[in-house]
Design an enzyme around this catalytic site. Structure first.
Site, mmCIF file in Angstrom:
data_model
loop_
_atom_site.group_PDB
_atom_site.id
_atom_site.type_symbol
_atom_site.label_atom_id
_atom_site.label_comp_id
_atom_site.label_asym_id
_atom_site.label_seq_id
_atom_site.Cartn_x
_atom_site.Cartn_y
_atom_site.Cartn_z
ATOM 1 N N HIS A 178 30.203 -12.210 -26.408
ATOM 2 C CA HIS A 178 29.537 -12.130 -27.718
ATOM 3 C C HIS A 178 28.151 -12.774 -27.710
ATOM 4 O O HIS A 178 27.346 -12.497 -28.607
ATOM 5 C CB HIS A 178 30.380 -12.826 -28.788
ATOM 6 C CG HIS A 178 31.651 -12.134 -29.127
ATOM 7 N ND1 HIS A 178 31.733 -10.777 -29.374
ATOM 8 C CD2 HIS A 178 32.922 -12.617 -29.248
ATOM 9 C CE1 HIS A 178 32.978 -10.458 -29.646
ATOM 10 N NE2 HIS A 178 33.725 -11.543 -29.565
ATOM 11 N N ASP A 225 38.556 -6.926 -23.648
ATOM 12 C CA ASP A 225 38.796 -7.866 -24.744
ATOM 13 C C ASP A 225 38.956 -7.075 -26.039
ATOM 14 O O ASP A 225 38.324 -6.035 -26.222
ATOM 15 C CB ASP A 225 37.610 -8.830 -24.856
ATOM 16 C CG ASP A 225 37.855 -9.979 -25.812
ATOM 17 O OD1 ASP A 225 38.111 -11.090 -25.343
ATOM 18 O OD2 ASP A 225 37.784 -9.755 -27.043
ATOM 19 N N HIS A 278 37.863 -7.620 -28.866
ATOM 20 C CA HIS A 278 36.629 -7.612 -29.653
ATOM 21 C C HIS A 278 35.507 -6.945 -28.856
ATOM 22 O O HIS A 278 35.451 -7.049 -27.635
ATOM 23 C CB HIS A 278 36.205 -9.044 -30.017
ATOM 24 C CG HIS A 278 37.246 -9.798 -30.777
ATOM 25 N ND1 HIS A 278 38.129 -10.669 -30.166
ATOM 26 C CD2 HIS A 278 37.565 -9.809 -32.093
ATOM 27 C CE1 HIS A 278 38.938 -11.182 -31.083
ATOM 28 N NE2 HIS A 278 38.615 -10.672 -32.251
ATOM 29 N N ASP A 302 43.179 -10.883 -25.542
ATOM 30 C CA ASP A 302 43.565 -10.980 -26.944
ATOM 31 C C ASP A 302 44.023 -9.642 -27.516
ATOM 32 O O ASP A 302 44.360 -9.567 -28.703
ATOM 33 C CB ASP A 302 42.439 -11.574 -27.800
ATOM 34 C CG ASP A 302 41.070 -11.069 -27.418
ATOM 35 O OD1 ASP A 302 40.981 -10.153 -26.581
ATOM 36 O OD2 ASP A 302 40.074 -11.601 -27.944
#
Length: 709
Positions: free
Chosen positions: A154, A194, A196, A287
């Protein structure tokens, strides 16, 4: 899609038969020094690394690997993808000079904390991924696993975000391409599984054809963290990098092994074969694993092993796994264990996916392939027919996360599928019961509206509840009710007051008759009743116009228009009012909040089957002036305002909740000027509506964008 029988996991074609892979394993306790400054619980905590290390040791896997210590990255390598200002701040954040400023500095960023160990951990994480990538590229190792934290995908050029301080994988990729040309790495495949979106990594290589970036992630029509529109499948790269950015965005939770395998088989693997990478860097967040409190997906350790096995057929098996997210210590440890065994070449039988892919998964795959087929001709081939699919509408979020480390290997368990909500501060007595989520940061959020309640139960609980702040919250359920409301509301008129792009009538008509105008990247579905407005007129209202959020799927980067719900007679904002039916107003409200979806049958649209605003809500609005819609409470246009009457007909508009204005003022949500395309649409509406000339309209928009709240 689901395999009929189990298949053995193998280490691909990286090594001759009989040759033992040399797998690097990097772990360093020093990266556990990064922790919350006040000792409060946080999902990204040191126990994530320790749990993995313990599991690999207990299973005898660590001793079979080449154990490597961490190594700090040099400033110049980090500065290849991050600004010098960012590097300097991260280097000094743990120094004594910042002892009393860290909390305030962290609050300036999205889901970030700092402590005395943050600087060293960040430099070690970045340097460690460089270290293992260099050794794999040089042939000293066949593959490697870098157990690093804080995570990285991120982190953007000039700021940390989403638990990430430096973009570890992007730094390593740039190092191989630009600092070590002697290693012969000319093409890199970055795979980010991931849950996200890897927003930072995407932006760093968006124009670079040397890096093929592939991200599969929850998107939820823009609602899932990091809630940026560029996580959509429409964002495929620009310039030399066009076609080299691939997003596969899930639009709900629950996606599991079969969904991910489908994305691999029908998108990633065909393109990877055509791209022919020299090395693969895997942003290995876990995740999306079953039981993760933030992800809400359902990938098993067997699923991750299958995905990794499929990737090892490329780049001569040269694979670097760098840890990203994953917040259930049981699932993350088990998943890394299975991946380590795959890299070591262990032969073991993997369980086939229990379920078929969702129908929504198949639709996303079709959209991705269609978007990329001109860049990658291999995607022009037809997808297989008669694939068994399960209905996404039947997926129900069964329970909220307790934050406990459940036995995620139990096939009977289902993941929670929470959407993202605010994190940063969590009270001690709450932490033990619920795990907070990541901060939202995007316009036009979709909202989960499914419920385990029956239709009769929803009808029984429909109500309008007054709140302490004087505003009203509507709690009417929006699914599962009779469609007779359309007939009733088609005979009731309201004025819909537009203050943004809908001031330009051709743009507004997209919400009524479907389609899109220049500048829009996503078409509207249209209303059930496509009749044009029965009239239109202009006026000004005493509310502040402002531009918030960082981007939207429809307009791209830049803020979009909102009205401050609070009345302020020192302000004056233009509105164009369209006389439409209350049925049409609900359809506009559905579309503004992305509640309309394709039903997969001839391109027809499927809307919620009960209204958000009915006659009782109109009556409440006339006295309370605002109505926050509980069923879509987290959507950015969930607040309906009553702006008076014209010809005895109520004037209604939709904007953000008052709480969002507070978050904008506090800097939790961004204020951003509109994009040139979006701004031009607003100006065109004002000019063609004969309210302002072009210069006056531009000044009006610029002034609204420039002023702080």
């Amino acid at each position: 899609m689901a395999a009929a029988s189990a298949a053995p996991a193998a280490a691909g074609a990286a090594h001759p038969v009989g040759a033992a892979p040399r797998v690097g394993l990097l772990y360093d306790e020093r990266m556990c020094a990064h922790a919350t400054p006040d000792g409060k619980y946080h999902p990204e905590n040191p126990e994530r690394l320790r749990a993995i290390w313990k599991k690999l040791g207990e299973q005898g896997v660590a001793e079979r690997c080449v154990i490597m210590p961490a190594k700090e990255a040099k400033d110049k390598y980090i500065a290849s993808v991050h600004s010098s200002t960012h590097v300097k701040l991260m280097k000094s954040i743990s120094s004594k000079e910042h002892n009393y400023r860290r909390k305030n500095l962290a609050s300036n960023y999205n889901s970030i904390y700092f402590n005395e160990g943050s600087s060293e951990s960040a430099f070690l994480a970045a340097g460690s991924v460089i270290e293992v990538a260099e050794k794999v590229a040089a042939g000293e190792l066949s593959s490697a696993i870098a157990l690093v934290r804080p995570p990285g995908h991120h982190a953007e050029h000039n700021e940390p975000m989403g638990f990430c301080l430096f973009n570890n994988v992007a730094i390593a990729a740039n190092y191989l391409l630009n600092e070590r040309p002697d290693l012969g790495i000319k093409k890199i495949l970055i795979v980010d599984w991931d849950v996200h979106h890897g927003n930072g990594t995407q932006k760093m290589f968006y124009n670079d054809s040397r890096v093929l970036f592939f991200s599969v992630h929850r998107f939820d029509h823009g609602a899932f963290y990091p809630s940026q529109g560029d996580a959509s499948h429409c964002f495929i790269g620009e310039g030399d990098g066009q076609g080299y950015n691939i997003n596969v965005p899930w639009n709900h939770g629950g996606c599991g092994d079969a969904d991910y395998i489908a994305a691999w088989d029908h998108v990633l693997l065909p393109v990877a074969e055509a791209f022919d990478p020299d090395i693969i860097l895997l942003s290995a967040g876990f995740d999306a694993a079953r039981g993760d409190p933030l992800g809400g997906c359902d990938v098993t350790p067997d699923g991750y092993a299958r995905l990794l096995t499929k990737l090892l057929g490329f780049a001569k098996g040269r694979m670097v796994m760098a840890l990203e997210g994953g917040y259930n210590t049981v699932s993350i440890a088990n998943s890394v264990l299975f991946c380590a065994k795959v890299l070591l070449g262990d032969q073991f039988r993997l369980k086939p996916p229990k379920d078929s892919p969702f129908d929504s998964t198949w639709n996303v795959i079709k959209e991705v392939r269609d978007e990329l087929k001109t860049c990658w001709p291999v995607l022009r081939s037809k997808l297989p027919k008669n694939v068994p699919l399960r209905s996404s509408s039947s997926y129900v979020e069964l329970y909220s996360s307790s934050g406990s480390e459940c036995d995620v290997e139990d096939d009977n368990e289902r993941p929670d599928a929470n959407s993202s909500v605010s994190i940063i501060q969590v009270d001690d007595d709450v932490v033990s019961e619920r795990i907070a989520m990541l901060t939202l940061d995007e316009d036009n959020l979709a909202t989960k509206t499914t419920s385990s309640c029956t239709t009769d139960e929803r009808r029984a609980t429909d109500s309008v509840q007054a709140q302490n702040d004087g505003f009203v919250v509507a709690s009417t359920g929006i699914y599962g009710q009779s469609l007779t409301w359309r007939s009733a509301l088609s005979r009731v008129y309201v004025w819909y007051a537009s203050f943004g792009s809908n001031m330009w009538k051709p743009r507004f008509m997209c919400y009524i008759q479907g389609g899109k105008v220049d500048g829009m990247s996503i078409a509207c579905f249209g209303s059930h009743d496509t009749s044009p407005p029965r009239g239109a007129m202009w006026k000004t209202v005493p509310h502040r116009l402002f531009f918030g959020r960082s981007s939207t799927p429809c307009w791209g980067a830049g803020g979009v228009a909102f009205l401050n719900p609070e009345t302020n007679y020192n302000e004056k904002s233009w509105i164009c009012m369209y006389k439409i039916t209350l049925e049409q107003f609900n359809d506009v409200l559905f579309q503004e909040n992305r509640l309309v979806k394709d039903d997969n049958e001839g391109g027809k649209a499927e809307s919620p089957d009960s209204p958000l605003i009915g006659l009782s809500e109109i009556e409440s609005l006339s006295s309370n002036k605002a109505l926050h819609l509980e069923p879509i409470k987290d959507s950015w246009y969930s607040n309906v305002l009553y702006l008076g009457q014209e010809d005895s007909i109520p004037i209604l508009t939709m904007t953000c909740p008052s709480l969002d204005v507070v978050r904008h003022k506090a800097g939790e949500l961004p204020l951003s000027p509109p994009s040139d395309t979006y701004s031009a649409t607003l100006i065109r509406g004002l000019v063609e509506g004969k309210q302002l000339d072009a210069n006056e309209a531009a000044s009006y928009i610029d002034a609204a964008a420039a002023r702080g709240l």
